[in-house]
Structures are given as structure tokens and as C-alpha cells.
Design a protein around this motif. Structure first.
Motif, mmCIF file in Angstrom:
data_model
loop_
_atom_site.group_PDB
_atom_site.id
_atom_site.type_symbol
_atom_site.label_atom_id
_atom_site.label_comp_id
_atom_site.label_asym_id
_atom_site.label_seq_id
_atom_site.Cartn_x
_atom_site.Cartn_y
_atom_site.Cartn_z
ATOM 1 N N ARG A 202 -1.258 -12.384 4.634
ATOM 2 C CA ARG A 202 -0.254 -11.562 3.783
ATOM 3 C C ARG A 202 -0.934 -10.252 3.391
ATOM 4 N NH1 ARG A 202 1.503 -14.208 -0.776
ATOM 5 N NH2 ARG A 202 2.295 -15.605 0.376
ATOM 6 N N ALA A 203 -1.964 -10.275 2.782
ATOM 7 C CA ALA A 203 -2.747 -8.988 2.605
ATOM 8 C C ALA A 203 -3.150 -8.397 3.905
ATOM 9 C CB ALA A 203 -3.871 -9.347 1.470
ATOM 10 N N GLU A 204 -3.398 -9.002 4.878
ATOM 11 C CA GLU A 204 -3.623 -8.062 5.868
ATOM 12 C C GLU A 204 -2.347 -7.462 6.442
ATOM 13 O OE1 GLU A 204 -5.918 -9.321 10.297
ATOM 14 O OE2 GLU A 204 -4.443 -10.881 9.397
ATOM 15 N N GLY A 205 -1.441 -8.110 6.575
ATOM 16 C CA GLY A 205 -0.377 -7.352 6.892
ATOM 17 C C GLY A 205 0.055 -6.055 6.011
ATOM 18 N N GLN A 206 -0.179 -6.493 4.769
ATOM 19 C CA GLN A 206 0.292 -5.322 3.774
ATOM 20 C C GLN A 206 -0.871 -4.354 3.905
ATOM 21 O OE1 GLN A 206 -0.108 -7.914 0.330
ATOM 22 N NE2 GLN A 206 1.801 -7.905 -0.059
ATOM 23 N N VAL A 207 -1.931 -4.320 4.475
ATOM 24 C CA VAL A 207 -2.923 -3.349 4.847
ATOM 25 C C VAL A 207 -2.555 -2.463 5.748
ATOM 26 C CG1 VAL A 207 -5.286 -2.849 5.505
ATOM 27 C CG2 VAL A 207 -4.975 -4.385 3.507
ATOM 28 N N ARG A 208 -2.180 -3.294 6.926
ATOM 29 C CA ARG A 208 -1.546 -2.621 8.015
ATOM 30 C C ARG A 208 -0.483 -1.616 7.416
ATOM 31 N NH1 ARG A 208 -1.894 -7.709 11.108
ATOM 32 N NH2 ARG A 208 -3.783 -7.759 12.097
ATOM 33 N N SER A 209 0.476 -2.111 6.731
ATOM 34 C CA SER A 209 1.632 -1.359 6.353
ATOM 35 C C SER A 209 1.181 -0.252 5.386
ATOM 36 C CB SER A 209 2.573 -2.253 5.504
ATOM 37 O OG SER A 209 3.430 -1.501 4.809
ATOM 38 N N VAL A 210 0.063 -0.391 4.440
ATOM 39 C CA VAL A 210 -0.094 0.771 4.066
ATOM 40 C C VAL A 210 -0.877 1.796 4.811
ATOM 41 C CG1 VAL A 210 -2.139 1.649 2.254
ATOM 42 C CG2 VAL A 210 -0.703 -0.490 1.822
ATOM 43 N N ILE A 211 -1.757 1.258 5.869
ATOM 44 C CA ILE A 211 -2.047 2.251 6.981
ATOM 45 C C ILE A 211 -0.805 3.149 7.768
ATOM 46 C CG2 ILE A 211 -3.379 2.577 8.858
ATOM 47 C CD1 ILE A 211 -5.086 0.157 7.993
ATOM 48 N N ALA A 212 -0.033 2.368 8.023
ATOM 49 C CA ALA A 212 1.174 3.030 8.676
ATOM 50 C C ALA A 212 1.895 3.989 7.620
ATOM 51 C CB ALA A 212 2.349 2.039 9.148
ATOM 52 N N MET A 213 2.186 3.688 6.302
ATOM 53 C CA MET A 213 2.771 4.416 5.342
ATOM 54 C C MET A 213 1.764 5.851 4.941
ATOM 55 S SD MET A 213 3.427 1.657 2.507
ATOM 56 C CE MET A 213 4.319 2.790 1.536
ATOM 57 N N ILE A 214 0.490 5.738 5.219
ATOM 58 C CA ILE A 214 -0.115 6.860 4.927
ATOM 59 C C ILE A 214 -0.108 7.770 6.176
ATOM 60 C CG2 ILE A 214 -2.518 7.747 4.821
ATOM 61 C CD1 ILE A 214 -3.153 5.307 2.971
ATOM 62 N N GLU A 215 -0.184 7.145 7.455
ATOM 63 C CA GLU A 215 -0.159 8.003 8.441
ATOM 64 C C GLU A 215 1.293 8.733 8.769
ATOM 65 O OE1 GLU A 215 -3.368 5.364 11.356
ATOM 66 O OE2 GLU A 215 -0.815 4.796 11.485
ATOM 67 N N SER A 216 2.446 7.996 8.077
ATOM 68 C CA SER A 216 3.738 8.758 8.503
ATOM 69 C C SER A 216 4.096 9.655 7.004
ATOM 70 C CB SER A 216 4.747 7.445 8.513
ATOM 71 O OG SER A 216 4.841 6.673 7.329
ATOM 72 N N ALA A 217 2.922 9.762 6.200
ATOM 73 C CA ALA A 217 3.132 10.625 5.086
ATOM 74 C C ALA A 217 4.213 10.175 4.155
ATOM 75 C CB ALA A 217 3.288 12.101 5.442
ATOM 76 N N ARG A 218 3.975 8.613 3.733
ATOM 77 C CA ARG A 218 5.145 8.269 2.843
ATOM 78 C C ARG A 218 4.751 8.550 1.342
ATOM 79 N NH1 ARG A 218 7.808 3.632 4.687
ATOM 80 N NH2 ARG A 218 8.943 3.573 2.811
ATOM 81 N N PRO A 219 5.653 8.472 0.450
ATOM 82 C CA PRO A 219 5.086 9.108 -0.877
ATOM 83 C C PRO A 219 3.901 8.188 -1.456
ATOM 84 C CG PRO A 219 7.512 8.833 -0.741
ATOM 85 C CD PRO A 219 7.082 8.429 0.593
ATOM 86 N N CYS A 220 3.347 9.003 -2.406
ATOM 87 C CA CYS A 220 2.105 8.508 -2.863
ATOM 88 C C CYS A 220 2.268 7.092 -3.855
ATOM 89 C CB CYS A 220 1.215 9.378 -3.701
ATOM 90 S SG CYS A 220 0.393 10.507 -2.657
ATOM 91 N N LEU A 221 3.479 7.231 -4.509
ATOM 92 C CA LEU A 221 3.973 6.096 -5.455
ATOM 93 C C LEU A 221 4.126 4.893 -4.460
ATOM 94 C CD1 LEU A 221 4.826 4.892 -8.130
ATOM 95 C CD2 LEU A 221 7.062 5.915 -7.487
ATOM 96 N N GLU A 222 4.775 5.162 -3.389
ATOM 97 C CA GLU A 222 4.981 3.784 -2.560
ATOM 98 C C GLU A 222 3.645 3.112 -1.977
ATOM 99 O OE1 GLU A 222 7.901 4.463 0.663
ATOM 100 O OE2 GLU A 222 9.315 5.593 -0.841
#
Length: 90
Positions: free
Chosen positions: A19-39
Motif C-alpha cells: 500500500r505504501a509503495e502505491g502511495q509513493v508512486r502516487s506522490v511521485i505522480a502528484m509532484i510531477e503534475s505539480a499538485r498542491p503541496c498540501l495534497e
């Protein structure tokens, strides 16, 4: 490297880590797509919590199965329970 026996909590630990591995992938994608820092910070907190829970479960499992087998008697078991309580501060 020797392989240890699979303990009954290992599937639970693996589930948390995956689950954490999937969440890390999600965080990477969020950063790459310039999602808000709070998210991003909220998702990083979720990753951290999942890993912390997996670590705590693994340590308790080790205490129960590896150290617990070596200890006998009520005083030894009480010491192990106290040690398990202390591990929440790791």
C-alpha cells in the motif's frame, strides 16, 4: 543470506508495504503534475504512517516469536510485554 520463516504477521506487513509503495508512486505522480503541496504532504503522511505501522508490527512479531520463545516464566514474559510497549516510541 539466510531465509527466515514466514510469521503469521508477514502477510499483513507485506500488505501495508505494498500500500505504501502505491502511495509513493502516487506522490511521485502528484509532484510531477505539480499538485498542491498540501495534497502532496497529506499523501506523504499516509506513506509514513503505513511504513511506521509495518515496522511496529514487524518488531512486535520478532519480540513474540524470536525473543518470546527464548523466554520462559512470568517475569520474562512481563519484561517482553514492557519492551513491546516501549517500541511504540521508535
Amino acid at each position: 543470506m539466510s531465509k527466515t520463516a514466514l510469521h503469521e504477521t508477514h502477510p499483513q506487513i507485506l500488505k501495508r508495504l505494498k500500500r505504501a509503495e502505491g502511495q509513493v508512486r502516487s506522490v511521485i505522480a502528484m509532484i510531477e503534475s505539480a499538485r498542491p503541496c498540501l495534497e502532496v504532504a497529506q499523501q506523504l503522511q499516509a506513506v509514513e504512517s503505513a511504513i511506521r505501522a509495518a515496522k511496529k508490527t514487524l518488531i512486535h512479531d520478532h519480540i513474540d516469536h524470536c525473543l518470546g520463545q527464548a523466554a520462559d516464566g512470568r517475569a520474562a514474559r512481563a519484561s517482553i510485554e514492557e519492551f513491546k510497549t516501549v517500541t511504540k516510541y521508535l
